[in-house]
Design an enzyme around this catalytic site. Structure first.
Site, PDB file in Angstrom:
ATOM      1  CG  HIS A   1      -0.485  -0.259   2.624  1.00 30.76           C
ATOM      2  ND1 HIS A   1      -0.228  -1.014   3.380  1.00 30.76           N
ATOM      3  CD2 HIS A   1      -0.275   1.500   3.118  1.00 30.76           C
ATOM      4  CE1 HIS A   1       0.863  -0.427   4.270  1.00 30.76           C
ATOM      5  NE2 HIS A   1       0.476   0.999   4.676  1.00 30.76           N
TER       6      HIS A   1
ATOM      7  CG  ASP B   1       0.261  -4.104   2.823  1.00 31.82           C
ATOM      8  OD1 ASP B   1      -0.046  -3.565   1.876  1.00 31.82           O
ATOM      9  OD2 ASP B   1       0.660  -3.746   3.230  1.00 31.82           O
TER      10      ASP B   1
ATOM     11  N   GLY C   1       3.037   6.203   9.157  1.00 34.75           N
ATOM     12  CA  GLY C   1       5.045   6.187   8.190  1.00 34.75           C
ATOM     13  C   GLY C   1       5.717   5.158   8.341  1.00 34.75           C
TER      14      GLY C   1
ATOM     15  CB  SER D   1       3.438   2.077   6.449  1.00 31.79           C
ATOM     16  OG  SER D   1       2.501   1.180   6.945  1.00 31.79           O
TER      17      SER D   1
END
Length: 275
Positions: free
Chosen positions: A117, A148, A216, A218
């Site tokens: 993402h 993901d 942040g 991620s």
């Protein structure tokens, strides 16, 4: 009982890439352009290939349900510091059209792992930001939406600091782990904050740890006690100590498709909102 430690370390070698912590394997780097990437996977060191992820000679303090003595705490702290020292130079900020996240460089010349993402669609212009503030041009590659997982490629000539990929298939609950990333986005003069904790659950599609994460983070790396990447930050929950990561083995299994810029999959595994 899970002990979680959160701290940020300012280290003088932050712009010196990897210091010498023993002989570092030299991963194979792709030689193609971002538009036509090589699908060559990182090389594996003899110490990590076909062996369980974790210390070769377990430190007693790391195997206990909880630290029992000051010596245990000192051993855990030393382990965490060594992991941070080894992994921080390869932990990067990611900026795609003003949207920020994190990532980790895993080959000497180009490949960056992040969350799907974060990378989004393939062939988008992006910036990869080293801990010392140096900005590198990059392109987004493929993404597996059901896991993901995402990949990017630095388009400027390396070599760059890079982390060793571990294995997630043999992880067990209770193992110590260290999360690095850029909560709130990259901030100059702030090294990626380190959050240490333990593995709560390990499945083929999800790792669950008690390392606190926030927006942040991620795409940032989760390291084992030897400083090897075993997961990529993906999702959080309502609980501070229930956060989720993409297992590194899923990147190994889909490496060629990600490097070719393919996108596939549906809804990611359950486990809370994405970071």
């Amino acid at each position: 009982f899970f002990l979680t430690v959160a701290f940020s370390i300012g280290l003088p070698w932050i712009d010196q890439w990897f210091p010498s912590l023993g002989e570092e394997p030299s991963p194979a780097a792709g030689s193609g352009s971002a538009d036509s990437p090589s699908s060559e996977k990182p090389a594996e060191s003899a110490s990590s290939k076909d062996t369980p992820t974790g210390p070769t000679r377990p430190i007693a303090a790391l195997t206990k349900a909880a630290p029992e003595t000051a010596d245990d705490l000192a051993a855990i702290q030393n382990t965490i510091e060594q992991v941070v020292k080894k992994g921080m130079p390869a932990t990067v900020g990611v900026d795609i059209n003003g949207v920020e996240g994190s990532g980790v460089i895993v080959t000497e010349d180009d490949y960056v792992l992040t969350a799907g993402h974060v990378s989004g669609m393939a062939n988008r212009d992006a910036w990869v930001i080293l801990p010392n503030g140096k900005r590198l041009r990059a392109k987004t590659l493929g993404a597996n939406e059901s896991m993901d997982s995402g990949m990017m490629k630095i388009t400027e000539a390396g070599p760059w600091p890079h982390a060793e990929m571990g294995h997630s298939g043999k992880l067990k609950p209770g193992e110590w782990v260290v999360a690095l990333g850029h909560p709130g986005g990259y901030q100059r003069n702030r090294p990626p904050p380190a959050r240490a904790g333990r593995l709560v659950m390990a499945r083929s599609d999800t790792l669950w740890t008690d390392c606190p994460l926030t927006a942040g983070d991620s795409g940032g790396p989760l390291f084992d006690s030897q400083g090897r990447v075993i997961g990529i930050h993906s999702r959080i929950s309502d609980s501070l100590v229930a956060n989720y990561h993409v297992p590194i083995d899923s990147y190994r299994e889909s490496w060629d498709r990600l490097a070719k810029g393919e996108a596939w999959g549906g809804e990611p595994p359950r486990g809370g909102p994405m970071l």
